[in-house]
Design an enzyme around this catalytic site. Sequence first.
Site, PDB file in Angstrom:
ATOM      1  N   CYS A  56      -1.484  41.769  28.653  1.00  0.00           N
ATOM      2  CA  CYS A  56      -2.656  41.074  29.204  1.00  0.00           C
ATOM      3  C   CYS A  56      -3.539  40.486  28.110  1.00  0.00           C
ATOM      4  O   CYS A  56      -4.063  39.381  28.255  1.00  0.00           O
ATOM      5  CB  CYS A  56      -3.463  42.007  30.098  1.00  0.00           C
ATOM      6  SG  CYS A  56      -3.993  43.553  29.310  1.00  0.00           S
ATOM      7  N   HIS A 162      -7.831  46.397  30.955  1.00  0.00           N
ATOM      8  CA  HIS A 162      -7.231  45.081  31.201  1.00  0.00           C
ATOM      9  C   HIS A 162      -8.030  44.011  30.468  1.00  0.00           C
ATOM     10  O   HIS A 162      -9.215  44.197  30.162  1.00  0.00           O
ATOM     11  CB  HIS A 162      -7.235  44.800  32.705  1.00  0.00           C
ATOM     12  CG  HIS A 162      -6.398  43.630  33.115  1.00  0.00           C
ATOM     13  ND1 HIS A 162      -5.061  43.507  32.792  1.00  0.00           N
ATOM     14  CD2 HIS A 162      -6.702  42.508  33.840  1.00  0.00           C
ATOM     15  CE1 HIS A 162      -4.577  42.381  33.298  1.00  0.00           C
ATOM     16  NE2 HIS A 162      -5.556  41.756  33.927  1.00  0.00           N
ATOM     17  N   ASP A 180      -7.279  36.521  36.532  1.00  0.00           N
ATOM     18  CA  ASP A 180      -6.442  37.674  36.202  1.00  0.00           C
ATOM     19  C   ASP A 180      -5.058  37.207  35.760  1.00  0.00           C
ATOM     20  O   ASP A 180      -4.318  36.591  36.535  1.00  0.00           O
ATOM     21  CB  ASP A 180      -6.332  38.590  37.425  1.00  0.00           C
ATOM     22  CG  ASP A 180      -5.857  39.991  37.065  1.00  0.00           C
ATOM     23  OD1 ASP A 180      -5.065  40.117  36.107  1.00  0.00           O
ATOM     24  OD2 ASP A 180      -6.279  40.947  37.738  1.00  0.00           O
TER      25      ASP A 180
END
Length: 500
Positions: A56, A162, A180
């Site tokens: 990520c 994240h 995201d």
Amino acid sequence: MEVASLYRRVLPSPPAVEFASAEGKRLFAEALQGGTMEGFFNLISYFQTQSEPAFCGLASLSVVLNALAIDPGRPWKGPWRWFDESMLDCCEPLHKVKAEGITFGKVVCLAHCAGARVQSFRADQTTIHDFRAHLTRCASSQDCHLISSYHRSPFKQTGTGHFSPIGGYHAEKDMALILDVARFKYPPHWVPLTLLWDAMNTTDEATGLLRGFMLVSRRSSAPSLLYTVSCGHGSWKSMAKYCVEDVPNLLKDESLDNVTTLLSRLVESLPANAGDLIKCVIEVRRKEEGESSLSKEEKERLFLKEKVLQQIRDTDLFRVVHELQYPKGLCGSCSSSSDEDSLAEIAATVCCQGAAFLSGNLVSRDGFCCRETCIKCIEANGDGLKTVISGTVVSKGNEQAVDLLLPTSSSKTSLCNSNLRSKIVKYPSSTDVLTVLLLVLQPNTWLGIKDENVKAEFQSLVSTDNLPDLLKQEILHLRRQLHYLAGCKGQEACQEPPSP
């Protein structure tokens, strides 16, 4: 035993609002009207899904770097230069990121090494009011993007830490749009800014430090053209220690009564892996994708690389370092491969490195064997002939033919008789790298030299004041990289180092 597969998760709403929902569209339209969605369009143009569950941070940074149109200076695949997760390997080995993820500080480190300007803030270094102001500024501009490091739990989402870019801000509702990068799990969504702050104000168990956010923008000056600081392997730490601690301690020796003795001591004390810190930025292409002549862009980039290389070799420091390394390599043997790095060895090494890049190898160029290499010349669109190393690389039984565009220098200055000058063609060598390393070290490194005359002479050699602009930009960029890495020691994010 097989593991059950998953196709996405249901986005917990509230507190989140899915971007593609009716309410999400309304929030977008209102924020667009309010002027706080300006950064969204560049981000969405280059938005991508992380290619590994733990990538990520790398995916978020790739999106932002491409949205800012920052040139990575090295190829991704084929002739294309493009930021991809596989390119972000200078601060943490990719196999380690794949297994363990990446920390906030290492993502900041990667952004610096990629040539971006970064301001980083952990939650205990700022306030929610400052965060809101920074987000408003970034969301109202195309020149700055914000990456958030947060924990998913305040949003009632599954998972832990994240990273994602923030695509916009709705001022009236005080909501932020999270793009995201784990799109296989959750779609882009709006969240209350206060909850996003709470999600950042959490502790990363890997470091014991709070998460936070970073502002990423373009630098006013270009990143390096010929060299870059590389810290993808653990060996960089010993070189950072050498540059920051060992060299100043070595200079305390009162027996260093002349520049030659001083340089000799510096060279003798270099760690064995010194060449791993400063790497040449290579230009490589698949042979079948390359044409018989250089493109206009390739020619321009190669011209700049050659100009930087020539400017390095025109410095007094290069002459002194060369004479120190090759005291017997006088005019008659300047072009001998026994005096400088073997061109054949360089060809094999860089062709393997190039094949590793082109294959998408995420770890190293290990396992690539260069079966054969040759040196050839190709036409540079009417601008004369340029040197190319052509090689065939074998990996797991598969062959890959690659071409490496070779920056060369037909030295005007010189270590040689004038009748040999036109014959000297050199690839960036260990002498060049050592010269660059000495120029890159912070000026205050040399303050500890005891002999004032030696100090003055040496400081004159390593000064950037009178360097040509192109070389000076290269050196200052590398100096910023080294300063940042040495100061952070690869563990914590620190602020942008002061301008050298």
